[in-house]
Design a protein around this motif. Structure first.
Motif, mmCIF file in Angstrom:
data_model
loop_
_atom_site.group_PDB
_atom_site.id
_atom_site.type_symbol
_atom_site.label_atom_id
_atom_site.label_comp_id
_atom_site.label_asym_id
_atom_site.label_seq_id
_atom_site.Cartn_x
_atom_site.Cartn_y
_atom_site.Cartn_z
ATOM 1 N N THR A 222 32.335 71.745 24.486
ATOM 2 C CA THR A 222 32.099 70.394 24.993
ATOM 3 C C THR A 222 30.606 70.068 24.946
ATOM 4 O OG1 THR A 222 34.018 70.539 26.453
ATOM 5 C CG2 THR A 222 32.386 68.854 26.982
ATOM 6 N N VAL A 223 30.300 68.843 24.536
ATOM 7 C CA VAL A 223 28.909 68.378 24.459
ATOM 8 C C VAL A 223 28.840 66.962 25.013
ATOM 9 C CG1 VAL A 223 26.905 67.950 22.989
ATOM 10 C CG2 VAL A 223 28.547 69.732 22.345
ATOM 11 N N VAL A 224 27.827 66.690 25.841
ATOM 12 C CA VAL A 224 27.519 65.344 26.309
ATOM 13 C C VAL A 224 26.060 65.073 25.958
ATOM 14 C CG1 VAL A 224 27.382 63.754 28.251
ATOM 15 C CG2 VAL A 224 29.160 65.510 28.218
ATOM 16 N N CYS A 225 25.807 63.987 25.249
ATOM 17 C CA CYS A 225 24.448 63.645 24.810
ATOM 18 C C CYS A 225 24.039 62.303 25.409
ATOM 19 C CB CYS A 225 24.381 63.602 23.290
ATOM 20 S SG CYS A 225 22.746 63.248 22.634
ATOM 21 N N ILE A 226 22.931 62.302 26.140
ATOM 22 C CA ILE A 226 22.381 61.086 26.744
ATOM 23 C C ILE A 226 21.036 60.807 26.082
ATOM 24 C CG2 ILE A 226 21.653 59.951 28.874
ATOM 25 C CD1 ILE A 226 23.232 62.173 30.382
ATOM 26 N N LYS A 227 20.889 59.634 25.473
ATOM 27 C CA LYS A 227 19.619 59.266 24.867
ATOM 28 C C LYS A 227 19.039 58.079 25.607
ATOM 29 C CE LYS A 227 17.253 58.981 20.467
ATOM 30 N NZ LYS A 227 17.372 59.178 19.010
ATOM 31 N N CYS A 228 17.762 58.177 25.969
ATOM 32 C CA CYS A 228 17.070 57.095 26.658
ATOM 33 C C CYS A 228 16.528 56.093 25.642
ATOM 34 C CB CYS A 228 15.929 57.653 27.506
ATOM 35 S SG CYS A 228 16.479 58.778 28.796
ATOM 36 N N LEU A 229 16.793 54.816 25.879
ATOM 37 C CA LEU A 229 16.391 53.772 24.937
ATOM 38 C C LEU A 229 15.090 53.103 25.375
ATOM 39 C CD1 LEU A 229 19.903 52.164 24.387
ATOM 40 C CD2 LEU A 229 18.815 54.028 23.097
#
Length: 229
Positions: A222-229
């Motif tokens: 499982t992978v969760v990726c959060i990118k800040c814009l």
């Protein structure tokens, strides 16, 4: 069906996630929840074991998590979840690891508590580096009422990435019984940091597949990726 059907549209953040069970069903899970004060709660969990028993325990755990998650400090939420699961007991003897993160999409400040889970991979664009973030205290959930949970605060910036993963990523194994490992995961994140979260996860999974080749998948991933814009 217990996992989010799609990621929410959040101004200031872009989130993608995937969970691939080793069998038809598994014990990994993730969730993304809106909180009352405009912040967002993100969790990832990994139940010990595989198959149907792990999946049933996962269903219980994610249901309890959603009841407990609110605008409280992450350590308080994880502590209450641990108390609930230990008090109710588990006939199967299973337990889980859990990382719960609360992020403000405006300030990019995030707090997290770690109940025995894998560390966060935190990519910072300003210096093109990856840090591993965890907390000092935090045992797996469902083992003991005496578990102590603390938390940590960090501040991200535009272009930074917060990557959560289960141990099925680093422990993906090829036919020679070599594991993918933390260093490879870090290298993949560095080389794909310019991608959006969906493409980054696709790239990571492709690298894992290239590494394991024809070896069977032995653990949920499982992978969760959060990118800040």
């Amino acid at each position: 069906n217990l996992l989010p059907a799609e990621m929410p549209d959040i101004s200031g953040l872009k989130i993608a996630a995937v969970s691939i069970p080793a069998r038809h069903v598994g014990g990994d899970f993730y969730d993304v929840l809106p909180l009352r004060d405009g912040k967002w709660g993100v969790c990832i969990g990994d139940v010990s074991g595989k198959g149907v028993p792990a999946a049933l325990f996962m269903a219980k755990a994610i249901s309890e998590f959603r009841r407990e998650a609110d605008s409280s400090a992450p350590s308080a939420v994880v502590g209450r979840l641990n108390t609930k699961i230990v008090s109710e007991g588990s006939a199967s003897g299973l337990f889980l690891t859990l990382l719960y993160l609360v992020i403000d999409p405006i300030s990019k400040k995030f707090n997290f508590s770690n109940g025995g889970h894998e560390p966060i991979f935190f990519y910072q664009r300003k210096n093109n580096s990856v840090q591993l973030l965890s907390t000092r205290h935090g045992v797996p959930i469902g083992i003991t009422l005496d578990g102590t949970f603390d938390e940590r605060e960090e501040v991200a910036s535009s272009g930074d990435i917060i990557l959560l993963q289960s141990d099925g990523v680093k422990e993906a194994m090829n036919a020679k019984r070599e594991i993918f490992g933390m260093d490879r995961l870090k290298s993949v994140l560095l080389e794909s940091a310019s991608l959006d979260p969906h493409a980054l996860i696709d790239h990571l999974l492709e690298k894992v597949r290239e590494f394991v080749k024809d070896a069977p998948q032995h653990d949920d991933l499982t992978v969760v990726c959060i990118k800040c814009l």
